[in-house]
Design a protein around this motif. Sequence first.
Motif, PDB file in Angstrom:
ATOM      1  N   PHE A 130      -5.637   7.547   7.511  1.00  0.00           N
ATOM      2  CA  PHE A 130      -6.029   7.353   6.117  1.00  0.00           C
ATOM      3  C   PHE A 130      -5.329   8.371   5.243  1.00  0.00           C
ATOM      4  O   PHE A 130      -4.782   9.370   5.730  1.00  0.00           O
ATOM      5  CB  PHE A 130      -7.551   7.513   5.954  1.00  0.00           C
ATOM      6  CG  PHE A 130      -8.035   8.917   6.226  1.00  0.00           C
ATOM      7  CD1 PHE A 130      -8.333   9.326   7.507  1.00  0.00           C
ATOM      8  CD2 PHE A 130      -8.175   9.832   5.181  1.00  0.00           C
ATOM      9  CE1 PHE A 130      -8.767  10.623   7.768  1.00  0.00           C
ATOM     10  CE2 PHE A 130      -8.614  11.125   5.422  1.00  0.00           C
ATOM     11  CZ  PHE A 130      -8.906  11.524   6.722  1.00  0.00           C
TER      12      PHE A 130
ATOM     13  N   VAL B   2      -8.421   6.734  13.275  1.00  0.00           N
ATOM     14  CA  VAL B   2      -8.330   6.090  11.963  1.00  0.00           C
ATOM     15  C   VAL B   2      -7.324   6.874  11.135  1.00  0.00           C
ATOM     16  O   VAL B   2      -7.441   8.096  11.004  1.00  0.00           O
ATOM     17  CB  VAL B   2      -9.698   6.050  11.243  1.00  0.00           C
ATOM     18  CG1 VAL B   2      -9.556   5.391   9.872  1.00  0.00           C
ATOM     19  CG2 VAL B   2     -10.730   5.302  12.079  1.00  0.00           C
TER      20      VAL B   2
ATOM     21  N   VAL C 101      -7.479   3.566   3.674  1.00  0.00           N
ATOM     22  CA  VAL C 101      -7.482   3.518   5.133  1.00  0.00           C
ATOM     23  C   VAL C 101      -6.271   2.708   5.556  1.00  0.00           C
ATOM     24  O   VAL C 101      -6.136   1.543   5.189  1.00  0.00           O
ATOM     25  CB  VAL C 101      -8.785   2.905   5.681  1.00  0.00           C
ATOM     26  CG1 VAL C 101      -8.724   2.777   7.196  1.00  0.00           C
ATOM     27  CG2 VAL C 101      -9.982   3.762   5.283  1.00  0.00           C
TER      28      VAL C 101
ATOM     29  N   ARG D 127     -14.926   5.687   6.149  1.00  0.00           N
ATOM     30  CA  ARG D 127     -15.138   5.392   4.724  1.00  0.00           C
ATOM     31  C   ARG D 127     -16.429   6.028   4.227  1.00  0.00           C
ATOM     32  O   ARG D 127     -16.488   6.579   3.132  1.00  0.00           O
ATOM     33  CB  ARG D 127     -15.226   3.875   4.493  1.00  0.00           C
ATOM     34  CG  ARG D 127     -14.025   3.093   4.941  1.00  0.00           C
ATOM     35  CD  ARG D 127     -14.147   1.630   4.510  1.00  0.00           C
ATOM     36  NE  ARG D 127     -13.860   1.501   3.098  1.00  0.00           N
ATOM     37  CZ  ARG D 127     -12.642   1.274   2.624  1.00  0.00           C
ATOM     38  NH1 ARG D 127     -11.629   1.107   3.447  1.00  0.00           N
ATOM     39  NH2 ARG D 127     -12.441   1.191   1.330  1.00  0.00           N
TER      40      ARG D 127
ATOM     41  N   ARG E 237     -13.750   2.939  11.543  1.00  0.00           N
ATOM     42  CA  ARG E 237     -13.184   2.783  10.203  1.00  0.00           C
ATOM     43  C   ARG E 237     -14.301   2.863   9.153  1.00  0.00           C
ATOM     44  O   ARG E 237     -14.159   3.525   8.126  1.00  0.00           O
ATOM     45  CB  ARG E 237     -12.500   1.412  10.135  1.00  0.00           C
ATOM     46  CG  ARG E 237     -11.875   1.071   8.830  1.00  0.00           C
ATOM     47  CD  ARG E 237     -11.531  -0.411   8.799  1.00  0.00           C
ATOM     48  NE  ARG E 237     -10.330  -0.729   9.551  1.00  0.00           N
ATOM     49  CZ  ARG E 237      -9.135  -0.961   8.982  1.00  0.00           C
ATOM     50  NH1 ARG E 237      -9.013  -0.906   7.669  1.00  0.00           N
ATOM     51  NH2 ARG E 237      -8.092  -1.257   9.711  1.00  0.00           N
TER      52      ARG E 237
END
Length: 158
Positions: A97, A95, A80, A35, A31
């Motif tokens: 998003f 992940v 996210v 980002r 995660r």
Amino acid sequence: MSVSICPCGSGNLLDACCGHYHAGQAAPDARTLMRSRYSAYVLGQLDYLVATTLPVQQPGLDLEAIAQWSAQSTWLGLEVEGAEVFGGQPEHAFVSFSARWHDQAGEHCHRERSSFVQHQGRWYFIDPTVPLKAGRNDNCPCASGQKFKKCCSSYLTR
Ligand SMILES: [Zn+2]
Ligand SMILES: [Zn+2]
């Protein structure tokens, strides 16, 4: 030192957030890597986008296209939505998003469930646009030493 707010939306200063990872520190989880890759898009840090893609895929990246996209887009935000982390050796994660941006054509929202794998203490993005050339019984291209079918093959999103 920069005093700007991190583009990933954490509300923290860049230097206290994704800046660490852009400077070379390993992201602790998928995660966080996700980002930091988003902020790298915003900041035009192409080297970081390359370095955090699965090494075997790095030569297949279209850097010109990435650079153009990064430069011509105004990034509006990242959300996210969740991370699914799988145990095992090596560790894999998805992940989910959404990212919003606008360009000449208008405003866009892109939603994705990205695949990540950990190798030697670092997380890597498995880029679905760069084919992984391996047979099911070949060694996995992530260099885990496992067979492809037991490793990254089962976590490919596409
Ligand atoms: Zn950040
Ligand atoms: Zn693998």
